[in-house]
Design a protein around this motif. Sequence first.
Motif, PDB file in Angstrom:
ATOM      1  N   LYS A   1      46.478  11.584 -24.921  1.00  0.00           N
ATOM      2  CA  LYS A   1      45.045  11.833 -25.075  1.00  0.00           C
ATOM      3  C   LYS A   1      44.670  13.191 -24.497  1.00  0.00           C
ATOM      4  N   TRP A   2      43.632  13.787 -25.062  1.00  0.00           N
ATOM      5  CA  TRP A   2      43.112  15.084 -24.630  1.00  0.00           C
ATOM      6  C   TRP A   2      42.289  14.877 -23.375  1.00  0.00           C
ATOM      7  N   LEU A   3      42.678  15.503 -22.269  1.00  0.00           N
ATOM      8  CA  LEU A   3      42.021  15.269 -20.988  1.00  0.00           C
ATOM      9  C   LEU A   3      41.289  16.488 -20.440  1.00  0.00           C
ATOM     10  N   GLN A   4      41.278  17.573 -21.177  1.00  0.00           N
ATOM     11  CA  GLN A   4      40.712  18.821 -20.657  1.00  0.00           C
ATOM     12  C   GLN A   4      39.240  18.698 -20.276  1.00  0.00           C
ATOM     13  N   GLU A   5      38.502  17.850 -20.972  1.00  0.00           N
ATOM     14  CA  GLU A   5      37.068  17.720 -20.703  1.00  0.00           C
ATOM     15  C   GLU A   5      36.756  16.642 -19.675  1.00  0.00           C
ATOM     16  N   ASP A   6      37.763  15.883 -19.242  1.00  0.00           N
ATOM     17  CA  ASP A   6      37.529  14.808 -18.277  1.00  0.00           C
ATOM     18  C   ASP A   6      37.135  15.384 -16.919  1.00  0.00           C
ATOM     19  N   PRO A   7      36.208  14.734 -16.246  1.00  0.00           N
ATOM     20  CA  PRO A   7      35.806  15.212 -14.921  1.00  0.00           C
ATOM     21  C   PRO A   7      36.912  14.969 -13.889  1.00  0.00           C
ATOM     22  N   SER A   8      36.921  15.791 -12.871  1.00  0.00           N
ATOM     23  CA  SER A   8      37.885  15.635 -11.778  1.00  0.00           C
ATOM     24  C   SER A   8      37.505  14.423 -10.928  1.00  0.00           C
ATOM     25  N   LEU A   9      38.419  14.012 -10.066  1.00  0.00           N
ATOM     26  CA  LEU A   9      38.144  12.898  -9.170  1.00  0.00           C
ATOM     27  C   LEU A   9      36.944  13.198  -8.280  1.00  0.00           C
ATOM     28  N   SER A  10      36.832  14.412  -7.779  1.00  0.00           N
ATOM     29  CA  SER A  10      35.698  14.727  -6.905  1.00  0.00           C
ATOM     30  C   SER A  10      34.367  14.607  -7.649  1.00  0.00           C
ATOM     31  N   VAL A  11      34.335  14.992  -8.910  1.00  0.00           N
ATOM     32  CA  VAL A  11      33.116  14.852  -9.711  1.00  0.00           C
ATOM     33  C   VAL A  11      32.820  13.368  -9.935  1.00  0.00           C
ATOM     34  N   ILE A  12      33.846  12.592 -10.254  1.00  0.00           N
ATOM     35  CA  ILE A  12      33.664  11.152 -10.459  1.00  0.00           C
ATOM     36  C   ILE A  12      33.138  10.499  -9.182  1.00  0.00           C
ATOM     37  N   GLN A  13      33.715  10.876  -8.045  1.00  0.00           N
ATOM     38  CA  GLN A  13      33.256  10.299  -6.780  1.00  0.00           C
ATOM     39  C   GLN A  13      31.801  10.671  -6.505  1.00  0.00           C
ATOM     40  N   ARG A  14      31.450  11.922  -6.751  1.00  0.00           N
ATOM     41  CA  ARG A  14      30.077  12.366  -6.518  1.00  0.00           C
ATOM     42  C   ARG A  14      29.115  11.631  -7.445  1.00  0.00           C
ATOM     43  N   LEU A  15      29.448  11.564  -8.729  1.00  0.00           N
ATOM     44  CA  LEU A  15      28.569  10.897  -9.689  1.00  0.00           C
ATOM     45  C   LEU A  15      28.510   9.397  -9.443  1.00  0.00           C
ATOM     46  N   SER A  16      29.621   8.819  -9.052  1.00  0.00           N
ATOM     47  CA  SER A  16      29.655   7.388  -8.757  1.00  0.00           C
ATOM     48  C   SER A  16      28.789   7.091  -7.539  1.00  0.00           C
ATOM     49  N   GLY A  17      28.849   7.952  -6.549  1.00  0.00           N
ATOM     50  CA  GLY A  17      27.998   7.804  -5.372  1.00  0.00           C
ATOM     51  C   GLY A  17      26.533   7.941  -5.714  1.00  0.00           C
ATOM     52  N   ASN A  18      26.207   8.887  -6.606  1.00  0.00           N
ATOM     53  CA  ASN A  18      24.820   9.063  -7.031  1.00  0.00           C
ATOM     54  C   ASN A  18      24.312   7.829  -7.768  1.00  0.00           C
ATOM     55  N   ALA A  19      25.175   7.219  -8.596  1.00  0.00           N
ATOM     56  CA  ALA A  19      24.777   6.020  -9.329  1.00  0.00           C
ATOM     57  C   ALA A  19      24.507   4.880  -8.353  1.00  0.00           C
ATOM     58  N   LEU A  20      25.326   4.770  -7.319  1.00  0.00           N
ATOM     59  CA  LEU A  20      25.108   3.727  -6.334  1.00  0.00           C
ATOM     60  C   LEU A  20      23.836   3.977  -5.555  1.00  0.00           C
ATOM     61  N   ASP A  21      23.559   5.248  -5.249  1.00  0.00           N
ATOM     62  CA  ASP A  21      22.330   5.588  -4.537  1.00  0.00           C
ATOM     63  C   ASP A  21      21.109   5.193  -5.360  1.00  0.00           C
ATOM     64  N   ARG A  22      21.138   5.460  -6.678  1.00  0.00           N
ATOM     65  CA  ARG A  22      20.019   5.115  -7.549  1.00  0.00           C
ATOM     66  C   ARG A  22      19.833   3.599  -7.594  1.00  0.00           C
ATOM     67  N   ARG A  23      20.943   2.864  -7.652  1.00  0.00           N
ATOM     68  CA  ARG A  23      20.868   1.396  -7.725  1.00  0.00           C
ATOM     69  C   ARG A  23      20.281   0.813  -6.437  1.00  0.00           C
ATOM     70  N   VAL A  24      20.635   1.383  -5.302  1.00  0.00           N
ATOM     71  CA  VAL A  24      20.124   0.902  -4.012  1.00  0.00           C
ATOM     72  C   VAL A  24      18.629   1.156  -3.911  1.00  0.00           C
ATOM     73  N   LYS A  25      18.170   2.307  -4.417  1.00  0.00           N
ATOM     74  CA  LYS A  25      16.753   2.653  -4.336  1.00  0.00           C
ATOM     75  C   LYS A  25      15.914   1.748  -5.240  1.00  0.00           C
ATOM     76  N   ASN A  26      16.481   1.285  -6.348  1.00  0.00           N
ATOM     77  CA  ASN A  26      15.717   0.455  -7.310  1.00  0.00           C
ATOM     78  C   ASN A  26      15.631  -0.957  -6.893  1.00  0.00           C
TER      79      ASN A  26
END
Length: 174
Positions: free
Chosen positions: A149-174
């Motif tokens: 599979k073509w992986l060039q556009e996939d986000p890095s682990l650090s981006v995934i961790q940051r975005l995953s953390g942001n999603a959890l932050d949004r869920r906690v606030k709601n």
Amino acid sequence: MRVAEIMADFRNIQSYIASIRASPSAEEYNEEGYLVLRRCVAEAQALLAQPFQMQGAGKRDEEQDKAHLRRIIQDAAVRRFRAQKIYLRATAALRWVNSRAAILQGHRPHAGHAPALQQIRNTLRAELASITDQRVELSLRSTDTSAGKWLQEDPSLSVIQRLSGNALDRRVKN
């Protein structure tokens, strides 16, 4: 095409999680492995319920379209990553359930079972501790790479961790 691949993986992982069946007795209900399983199912349901954050709907130029596509790939990759992590934890808990059933063989636990039950409890804890973000990313990337599979556009682990953390932050606030 990459978004479709990632979302197909996400859907497959979610269907595996949805197929998990464990029926603890009232005495077993609060045992560690069953607690982990219930937490995994709840996390998987919350992940499914989380909407995609649409930004910039309407007319866009080519650069805005590319940025929008990157956000879609990132969102899909984060969802797949989180689902894979939940799945790995759930399968570790299922191994605990099966090991416990093999030890007890339909009987109630007694003092003679204590060493074996402690051993499988320790194994479960060690397995759960080994499910790190790095391990999850490696398992997903290895599978994708071996499938060509073509992986060039996939986000890095650090981006995934940051975005995953942001999603959890949004869920906690709601």
